[in-house]
Scaffold this motif. Structure first.
Motif, PDB file in Angstrom:
ATOM      1  N   ILE A 550       5.409  -4.690   7.487  1.00 41.02           N
ATOM      2  CA  ILE A 550       6.358  -4.216   6.475  1.00 41.02           C
ATOM      3  C   ILE A 550       7.749  -4.786   6.720  1.00 41.02           C
ATOM      4  CG2 ILE A 550       7.472  -2.170   5.527  1.00 41.02           C
ATOM      5  CD1 ILE A 550       4.899  -0.627   6.265  1.00 41.02           C
ATOM      6  N   LEU A 596       5.654   5.147   7.630  1.00 43.60           N
ATOM      7  CA  LEU A 596       5.743   4.145   6.556  1.00 43.60           C
ATOM      8  C   LEU A 596       7.041   4.289   5.775  1.00 43.60           C
ATOM      9  CD1 LEU A 596       2.093   4.092   5.132  1.00 43.60           C
ATOM     10  CD2 LEU A 596       3.188   2.401   6.590  1.00 43.60           C
ATOM     11  N   CYS A 599       9.889   2.827   7.672  1.00 40.19           N
ATOM     12  CA  CYS A 599       9.835   1.355   7.642  1.00 40.19           C
ATOM     13  C   CYS A 599      10.297   0.815   6.288  1.00 40.19           C
ATOM     14  CB  CYS A 599       8.414   0.865   7.930  1.00 40.19           C
ATOM     15  SG  CYS A 599       7.828   1.194   9.599  1.00 40.19           S
ATOM     16  N   ILE A 600       9.849   1.457   5.220  1.00 41.57           N
ATOM     17  CA  ILE A 600      10.201   0.995   3.871  1.00 41.57           C
ATOM     18  C   ILE A 600      11.700   1.098   3.649  1.00 41.57           C
ATOM     19  CG2 ILE A 600       9.944   1.512   1.414  1.00 41.57           C
ATOM     20  CD1 ILE A 600       7.122   2.646   2.260  1.00 41.57           C
ATOM     21  N   GLU A 601      12.276   2.208   4.098  1.00 36.31           N
ATOM     22  CA  GLU A 601      13.714   2.384   3.896  1.00 36.31           C
ATOM     23  C   GLU A 601      14.490   1.308   4.621  1.00 36.31           C
ATOM     24  OE1 GLU A 601      17.080   5.904   4.157  1.00 36.31           O
ATOM     25  OE2 GLU A 601      14.958   6.342   4.468  1.00 36.31           O
ATOM     26  N   LEU A 604      13.923  -2.137   2.363  1.00 38.91           N
ATOM     27  CA  LEU A 604      14.679  -2.177   1.106  1.00 38.91           C
ATOM     28  C   LEU A 604      16.159  -1.965   1.356  1.00 38.91           C
ATOM     29  CD1 LEU A 604      12.289  -0.219  -1.270  1.00 38.91           C
ATOM     30  CD2 LEU A 604      12.532  -2.682  -0.994  1.00 38.91           C
ATOM     31  N   LYS A 670       6.246  -9.175  -0.622  1.00 34.24           N
ATOM     32  CA  LYS A 670       6.842  -7.841  -0.565  1.00 34.24           C
ATOM     33  C   LYS A 670       6.232  -6.933  -1.625  1.00 34.24           C
ATOM     34  CE  LYS A 670      11.187  -7.254  -1.771  1.00 34.24           C
ATOM     35  NZ  LYS A 670      12.659  -7.230  -1.725  1.00 34.24           N
ATOM     36  N   LEU A 674       4.319  -3.392  -0.846  1.00 31.41           N
ATOM     37  CA  LEU A 674       4.778  -2.111  -1.377  1.00 31.41           C
ATOM     38  C   LEU A 674       3.753  -1.510  -2.328  1.00 31.41           C
ATOM     39  CD1 LEU A 674       8.563  -2.926  -1.954  1.00 31.41           C
ATOM     40  CD2 LEU A 674       7.496  -1.737  -0.039  1.00 31.41           C
ATOM     41  N   ILE A 677       1.245   0.242  -0.143  1.00 34.25           N
ATOM     42  CA  ILE A 677       1.781   1.505   0.377  1.00 34.25           C
ATOM     43  C   ILE A 677       1.781   2.577  -0.715  1.00 34.25           C
ATOM     44  CG2 ILE A 677       3.851   2.600   1.308  1.00 34.25           C
ATOM     45  CD1 ILE A 677       4.494  -0.141   2.615  1.00 34.25           C
ATOM     46  N   PHE A 700      11.000   6.709  -2.963  1.00 27.83           N
ATOM     47  CA  PHE A 700      10.503   5.404  -2.529  1.00 27.83           C
ATOM     48  C   PHE A 700      10.097   4.559  -3.723  1.00 27.83           C
ATOM     49  CE2 PHE A 700       6.183   3.534  -2.285  1.00 27.83           C
ATOM     50  CZ  PHE A 700       6.555   2.278  -1.807  1.00 27.83           C
ATOM     51  N   TYR A 704      11.623   1.004  -4.890  1.00 26.18           N
ATOM     52  CA  TYR A 704      10.752  -0.173  -5.008  1.00 26.18           C
ATOM     53  C   TYR A 704      10.913  -0.820  -6.381  1.00 26.18           C
ATOM     54  CZ  TYR A 704       6.130  -2.329  -5.985  1.00 26.18           C
ATOM     55  OH  TYR A 704       5.107  -3.151  -6.382  1.00 26.18           O
TER      56      TYR A 704
END
Length: 982
Positions: A550, A596, A599-601, A604, A670, A674, A677, A700, A704
């Motif tokens: 990620i 997760l 990690c996403i935060e 992005l 990417k 996403l 996820i 989220f 995204y």
């Protein structure tokens, strides 16, 4: 009484009524007979022709069948002619296709329609007229009429071949073979074949059909399976008839190609067709086996499919056992065969072994056949993935000790697994290896080896990217003993051979992740995975690899989503089975989602902060975009502008340019990541888990979608373009993401309560999703946007509801309007609503000024967005509360336009409210809209007084005229609005 029962009667009852009527007609006197004929039967015939539905017409014809079936009785044929002739020929030529179809059914039931008392010349003339109309109906514009005409003509030819003039036969049959067999309608082509099969029942037709049947051969390549199946049925019929050769209708090469590639039902019928030729039961088994070998050598794949269905085709198990022996002997013999032929023999042997291994005696015979080193030699001879997979399937079906001969090869298959996610043949090969290990009690050793590979990659992720350090495998004391000492040693040998750079190790980890996810699909293999002693170690290794995947997806092109998919799938099944990690709480699924989301935060947030110079997270960034101003869309920072350094020299902002180029290349990766996820989140939520994560999931998903919209907008101003393959992948992933996001909104809508704060997040997400559709159309074209709209249709009611849920909840609690929705409109005006407003403004063409022409003309080229938005308007009108809430949102947008002096936006939105959401004469607005009206209308009046620009004043005047009837009505008629100003 009978007439009233016709619409509801069963077939047998309606036929009984017809018989009663016929017997009554014969028994009564002239007066009553006339009443039956002209007051009842005449009405039935007219009703059968003008019935509103095909089922009703068929019911009426069943009652008439009581007379039609007795037409040889004196007076019946004359009666039918006198009743039908005045109406039937006219009805066959009317404009209404239903009437033509019903009349055609009646004609076919009564054919030949003739007056028994007329002369031969009159009868021939009438018969020619009927054939003329039948030929005409074969070419009818309506496919349903053509369908009935084809089957009807074949039935007539079958029954009356001897009395029909040869010229009429030729005309009709040529139309059927040359035109109907190529008809654009699938059902007509199918009816053609069914009609020809029925026609073959008349031996008089054989001579001409022998010449014409090859004209139907093209239907073996038809795109509809039912048509292909019907053609094989025809060939099966021809095979058993003298003087016909089915291979002259469809060539053997075409049959074999269809057998190799078609659906099982079609392949099974072709196998039955070819059985007497390539595995005849009447010949000695040695000769039959030789013929089958000849087939495989000619077409390996077709020969293997032939063997797959041979037992169903009538072959005996004894003969199939001998056939397997012949195949294995050939593969092991020194006779030179090419790779395709060996593959065909092994695939065929695998099919046959699966068919006969259900019998214990034959299972033992197969084990003896594969004793010793034969399995190992067979695997060595198999040079293709499918051939090797077949060898493993044979051994798995038998659970034989001979499997030990291929364990080492299988270890190489499951651990050297890079690049399998797109390779269907290798995927089947790995499934065969998994099945073999399960059948021979080697699954634990296999899974342990896969875990070791994952841990190696996790460790290298730690070294390369600084991720969390991987934990060691569980202690040897906790592990189960291997089922075979030799087998365990071979696993260690394979693992010692592991070498490679990081990218190769990561690719292998992706392949292992695919395997784990695939193993979780089947019940038996899932139980084996969850019972493994190395489950925790593999889960933690996947956690580290997923984190690296990620965080690095915007930097490394080789990053893949499969580790994340395996990680979340494993967490879900562990939670379902109450398996915890290190006995910690919350459960594995909650730990996974927390990990997760963090990690996403980072991903992005880092991307956005790099562009804007702000270190805040994506969820904070989402509320600080530049809003539209004076009718313009969102503005983005200029990434390629030049600036001046301290010494006055112009400096190109090359780093931003480089970052943008990198983003262009990494965006497909990417988006895939996403999307994976989001899928995992929604799947877990739909199963009843993680409902308390709704708010984080909504944020989220909004982040995204906003990130994608921002990337598409920046791309539109840059010279870089997506590759066609990358563009397809992006649109496909976004279509899936849209579906999952809409499903998330659906789940949230179900659980929102009066005390919930989720309505605001759902409102934001829906606006972002609608902006995504508009952005794709603006920047990637209408065709790509249409694919998203197709995904949106099913979920559109949920999206529309979410747009107004906040206002509805506030009104229910008596708290006024939704403040969050108003703030969103002021700080980030939705692109989709801007497009809708500009489209409305475009309808008022006299207000398109020269300065605004370019801005407005952009929205002339967005038909998909306008169609979607029209659907939203239609759905909003279906519920008064939702209509009231959506109307408030639009009126709030007009207030934003007034604050920014964008009077074109104001006029467009108010035109939408007064002419689309409501009719021009409809003044019954909801309470929330009327509350907003008290803010909008006085503000328009004030702006008109202060406005010096003539164009602006004119737009405001038109906006006021739109609102004035509603304003005046509720001031002077209902009193629901007040002119009092605070």
């Amino acid at each position: 009484m009978i007439r009233s029962q016709i619409p509801f009667g069963r077939k047998s009852m309606l036929e009984a009524y017809g018989d009663i009527l016929f017997r009554a007609w014969k028994a009564v006197g002239p007066d009553h007979k006339d009443e039956i004929e002209h007051r009842f039967l005449q009405g039935l015939i007219e009703g059968a022709i003008h019935a509103s539905s095909g089922a009703f017409a068929a019911s009426i014809r069943r009652v008439l069948g009581g007379f039609i079936s007795q037409r040889t009785t004196e007076g019946v044929e004359k009666l039918l002619f006198s009743l039908a002739e005045p109406v039937i020929f006219r009805s066959l030529q009317v404009a209404n296709s239903n009437v033509r179809q019903n009349a055609l059914h009646v004609l076919l039931d009564m054919f030949p329609l003739e007056d028994p008392d007329s002369t031969k010349e009159a009868k021939d003339t009438l018969l020619d007229k009927q054939f003329f109309l039948l030929e005409r109906l074969l070419m009818d514009d309506c496919p349903d009429v053509r369908l009935v005409a084809v089957e009807g003509c074949c039935r007539i030819l079958h029954l009356f071949w001897e009395i029909i003039p040869s010229a009429s036969i030729t005309k009709i049959i040529m139309k059927i073979f040359d035109d109907m067999s190529h008809d654009i309608c699938n059902e007509v082509r199918l009816s053609t074949l069914n009609g020809v099969i029925y026609l073959l029942g008349n031996p008089q037709s054989h001579e001409i059909l022998k010449v014409l049947l090859p004209r139907l051969g093209h239907l073996m390549l038809d795109n509809v399976s039912s048509v292909r199946m019907a053609l094989v049925d025809l060939l099966l019929l021809l095979r058993d008839m003298r003087n016909f050769q089915f291979n002259k209708v469809v060539g053997l090469d075409v049959l074999l190609s269809t057998l190799a590639n078609d659906q099982p039902l079609v392949a099974q019928k072709i196998t039955k067709l070819l059985m007497p030729s390539y595995f005849p039961s009447k010949l000695p088994v040695e000769e039959a086996c030789n013929r089958c070998v000849t087939l495989i050598k000619r077409s390996p794949i077709a020969g293997a499919r032939f063997c797959e269905f041979s037992l169903l085709g009538g072959a005996s198990i004894n003969s199939l056992m001998e056939l397997i022996r012949v195949f294995i002997s050939l593969v092991l013999s020194p006779v030179k065969l090419n790779a395709d032929q060996i593959e065909g023999l092994l695939v065929a042997a695998a099919y046959l072994s699966r068919s006969i291994s259900i019998e214990p005696c034959f299972e033992n015979a197969l084990k003896q056949l594969l004793a010793g080193e034969k399995v190992k030699f067979l695997f060595s001879a198999a040079s293709t993935a499918r051939a090797q997979s077949s060898v493993l399937n044979i051994v798995s079906n038998l659970a034989s000790d001979a499997a030990a001969g291929v364990f080492e090869e299988c270890t190489g298959l499951v651990t050297n697994c890079s690049g399998i996610s797109d390779n269907v043949e290798r995927q089947a090969q790995l499934r065969s290896a998994h099945k073999l290990f399960q059948s021979c009690d080697g699954f634990n050793d296999m899974f342990e080896a896969l875990t070791v590979c994952l841990q190696k990659t996790a460790y290298r992720c730690h070294i390369k990217f600084g991720t969390e350090a991987p934990k060691n495998c569980v202690s040897s004391a906790k592990r189960k003993k291997s089922s075979s000492g030799k087998m365990s040693a071979k696993w260690k040998h394979v693992n010692r051979k592991r070498r490679s750079n990081f990218e190769e190790d990561y690719s292998i980890a992706v392949g292992i992740a695919w395997q784990i996810r695939d193993l979780l699909v089947s019940v038996d293999s899932r139980k084996a995975v969850l019972a493994s002693q190395t489950l925790e170690s593999s889960f933690l290794a996947l956690k580290i690899i997923s984190e690296a995947s990620i965080l690095q997806c915007v930097h490394c092109e080789y990053m893949d989503a499969y580790p994340v998919l395996a990680y979340t799938a494993l967490a879900l099944h562990m939670t379902l089975q109450n398996i915890s990690i290190n006995s910690t709480k919350p459960n594995a699924l909650e730990q996974t989602m927390d990990h997760l989301l963090n990690c996403i935060e980072k991903v992005l947030g880092a991307v956005n902060s790099g562009k804007s110079g702000n270190s805040s997270s994506v969820f904070e960034q989402a509320n600080h975009k530049t809003a539209i101003h004076c009718g313009q869309t969102h503005r983005e920072p200029q990434m390629h502008a030049s600036s001046c350094s301290a010494d006055g020299k112009e400096v190109w902002m090359g780093q931003n340019c480089k970052d943008f180029c990198t983003e262009q290349k990494r965006l497909p990766i990417k988006v895939k990541m996403l999307t994976a996820i989001l899928k995992s989140m929604v799947d877990a939520t739909s199963m009843g888990f993680l409902s308390h994560y709704y708010g984080r999931f909504l944020k989220f998903t909004s982040g995204y979608v906003q990130d994608v919209v921002s990337a598409l907008r920046r791309r539109s101003h840059d010279r870089f373009q997506f590759k066609e393959e990358d563009l397809k992948d992006i649109v496909l992933c976004l279509k899936s993401s849209f579906t999952y996001a809409a499903k998330l909104v659906n789940l949230v809508n179900r659980d929102i309560s009066e005390a919930s704060s989720l309505a605001s997040e759902a409102f934001d997400l829906v606006n972002d999703l609608l902006d995504l559709v508009s952005s794709i159309e603006l920047y990637l074209g209408s065709g790509n946007a249409a694919s998203l709209v197709s995904a949106a249709k099913h979920w559109l009611p949920d999206l529309v509801l979410a747009l107004g849920y906040g206002h509805i909840l506030k009104q229910t609690r008596g708290e006024g309007l939704d403040f969050h929705a108003s703030c969103r409109m002021k700080h980030e005006f939705p692109l989709w609503l801007l497009i809708l407003a500009k489209s409305e403004l475009l309808e008022i063409s006299k207000f398109v000024s020269e300065d605004g022409e370019d801005t407005v003309s952009e929205f002339e080229e967005v038909p998909v967005s306008k169609k979607l938005l029209g659907m939203i308007v239609t759905l909003s009108k279906g519920n008064p509360s939702v209509l009231d809430a959506v109307g408030v949102m639009v009126l709030t947008g007009s207030l934003v336009g007034l604050e920014r002096k964008d009077f074109g936006l104001v006029l467009g939105l108010l035109h939408l409210v007064c002419r689309k959401l409501f009719r021009e004469d409809d003044r019954e607005w909801g309470d929330m809209m009327l509350a907003s009206l008290q803010d909008v209308y006085p503000q328009i009046e004030r702006e008109m007084e202060e406005q010096n620009d003539e164009d602006g004043r004119q737009k405001l005047h038109c906006a006021k005229e739109l609102l004035e009837p509603v304003w005046m009505h509720h001031i002077y008629e209902t009193g629901r609005v007040s002119m009092t100003e605070e």
